[in-house]
Design an enzyme around this catalytic site. Sequence first.
Site, PDB file in Angstrom:
ATOM      1  N   ASP A  76       0.830  -1.201   0.000  1.00 43.87           N
ATOM      2  CA  ASP A  76       0.000   0.000   0.000  1.00 43.87           C
ATOM      3  C   ASP A  76       0.867   1.254   0.000  1.00 43.87           C
ATOM      4  O   ASP A  76       2.103   1.178   0.045  1.00 43.87           O
ATOM      5  CB  ASP A  76      -0.948  -0.038   1.203  1.00 43.87           C
ATOM      6  CG  ASP A  76      -2.353   0.420   0.853  1.00 43.87           C
ATOM      7  OD1 ASP A  76      -2.509   1.239  -0.074  1.00 43.87           O
ATOM      8  OD2 ASP A  76      -3.312  -0.029   1.509  1.00 43.87           O
ATOM      9  N   ASP A 106      -9.719   3.134  -3.725  1.00 45.35           N
ATOM     10  CA  ASP A 106     -10.515   1.955  -3.396  1.00 45.35           C
ATOM     11  C   ASP A 106     -11.880   1.996  -4.072  1.00 45.35           C
ATOM     12  O   ASP A 106     -12.513   3.057  -4.174  1.00 45.35           O
ATOM     13  CB  ASP A 106     -10.735   1.867  -1.881  1.00 45.35           C
ATOM     14  CG  ASP A 106      -9.457   1.563  -1.120  1.00 45.35           C
ATOM     15  OD1 ASP A 106      -8.389   1.500  -1.754  1.00 45.35           O
ATOM     16  OD2 ASP A 106      -9.523   1.407   0.104  1.00 45.35           O
TER      17      ASP A 106
END
Length: 666
Positions: free
Chosen positions: A186, A247
């Site tokens: 991430d 996302d």
Amino acid sequence: MSSVFTRRWAGRITARVLALSLALAGLAVLDRHESPAPLTAEPAAVSTTLTGVTPPPMGWASWNSFASSIDHNVVKQQTDALVSSGMAAAGYKYVNLDDGWWQGERDANGNIVVDETLWPGGMKAIADYIHSKGLKAGIYTDAGKQGCGYYFPTTRPAAPNTGMEGHYQQDLETFQRWGFDYVKIDWCGGQAEGLDQEATYKAIAAANEAATAVTGHKLVLSFCEWGSGLSWNWATGYGDLWRTSTDVIFWGQTPTTAKMLTNFDRALHPAAQHTGYYNDPDMLMTGMSGLTAAQNRLHMGLWAISGAPLLAGNNLATMSTTTRDILTNREMIAIDQDPRGLQGVKVAEDTRNLQVYGKVLAGTGKRAVLLLNRTSASASMTVRWADLGLTSATASVRNVWTGTDAGSFGTGYTTTVPAGDAVLLTVSGTEASGTTYEDTTTATTPTFGNVTAASAGTKLLDITYANGSATVRKATVKVNGQYAYIVSFPPTGSATTYRTVSVLAHLAKGANTVRFAAVSGTAAPDIDALRVQGIPGTDGTALVGAASNRCVDIEKNTITDATQAQLWDCGGGRNQTFTHTSRGELVVYGNKCLDADNNGTANGTKVIIWSCTGGTNQKWTLHSDGRLTNNLSGLCLDASNAATANGTKLVLWTCNGQNNQRWTAA
């Protein structure tokens, strides 16, 4: 297939030895198909035998349903459900732990210390359990010092020191020794620290190689910098997959079709995706509360046509039979996992928001098609065979979701698509003609000059090569001045056995140069031929300035709304190819319109890209004298300050007849 160059006797014997042999034999130069003794012919350098490539990952990931609240019980339950539901048998192999597995401790040597009340026996034990079910295990980290669980604590308190910065190789070795097969990296820490995305993730890729040299166990790398660093320009061959957007659902929110479509649009970078490297629009929402069965099918159709990773995010232990059947539809999965490894592209939008996408599949004349209705009313939609790169001969059509044959149809197929929905099809027709270019040199990574295209657009390139080693070899491919992409070439069995892999490339109208080059530090395959075929539905034009002889360009393949258009050397890239629609729009990337910023009508108004809205400020008229005027203001597209250099920004200005306001559609 026609051949632009006839390859003479060559092999890797060397041309000098061959010429001498022919001279001694008193022979003229022979065609490859003749077989004079005593020489042994090199196998035909033009192959039609496809090498299947590594498909996009399929599996389950914890975040969408459990956020940080994961432990060995949750993961074991979902692992068991992946098997018992039939998903594992359908191809879902990865069980991926996301954020929350590690709460932030290291020992004196910098090694990760986990909470064994959450993970009895440690992380190796949970990886071993996943493997015991015949599955693969994935884990999660961050590129920065702090992970996302520190900046955005969700369901557990903020967890400091959960990033891998300063421990890249150490952590990757740890994950490998624990037995994990996949790691998602991430970007929360990287973003907070202002790290450079490309440099950071390439350093992590190098650390993964170094760790593998120690452990013998390599990890699949999932880069998750959300497309913030334009990953589609540089991630191919460093990451196995890379996120192209934020996302698809944020924790606690209800899934929506709008967000699904946004992530789908942002993931379409066809030149970057091939040979086992994939654009990633994020995990699936299929089966989560808030989506209907039709929306779940739409979701799967979008991801399948784009060849995206299929990582389910729903609670597998409680999902309905309907959800399971959608997730395990074998024809849908076959489209996603197709051995050619390519991405679908938009090939038509005759009416605004009635969009047709086509994906080239393995085999001859095979395509997948998604008819996507983004409107609020049911509509009749047509796919034309010619747009897909097929001839107008009769083709057979099959509906993927119903599992039924629709029949055989000439020139195209028409059906009704419900509002806000899609129809997913497979088509078996006749391949249109292509052109083959053969390498007549002894170079293993040649340059093919004068690769001609009748129009600018996305083309299918089948690359003939040989790789006699036991491992994958790599080379870069670069078209004109565009970005270079690493291409993977799996073993072919011997140095004289030829196979093909496929890429999609963006070519300019006229002559193009396609260059292959070795990847530093690695052995290259023996590349021998290219077959180039158009996908006519992607065709467009370049807008060339009369004063500069440079093209209207969107910098660095940026897809963000409000990016100002500029001048740049013409290279035929997708960021320089515009479709002038019957509605008067100039569309780039398939979904962004050239736009007068904020409906501006004053001199100096920026010319930008924006999601197509149908507004008059997004409509243009190209005049016979080369003026390109905005339909809202009547002002001309203008290279500001009459400049001609790369990077010159484009604006609207009162038409004055000067060459910085004259354009040619090429």
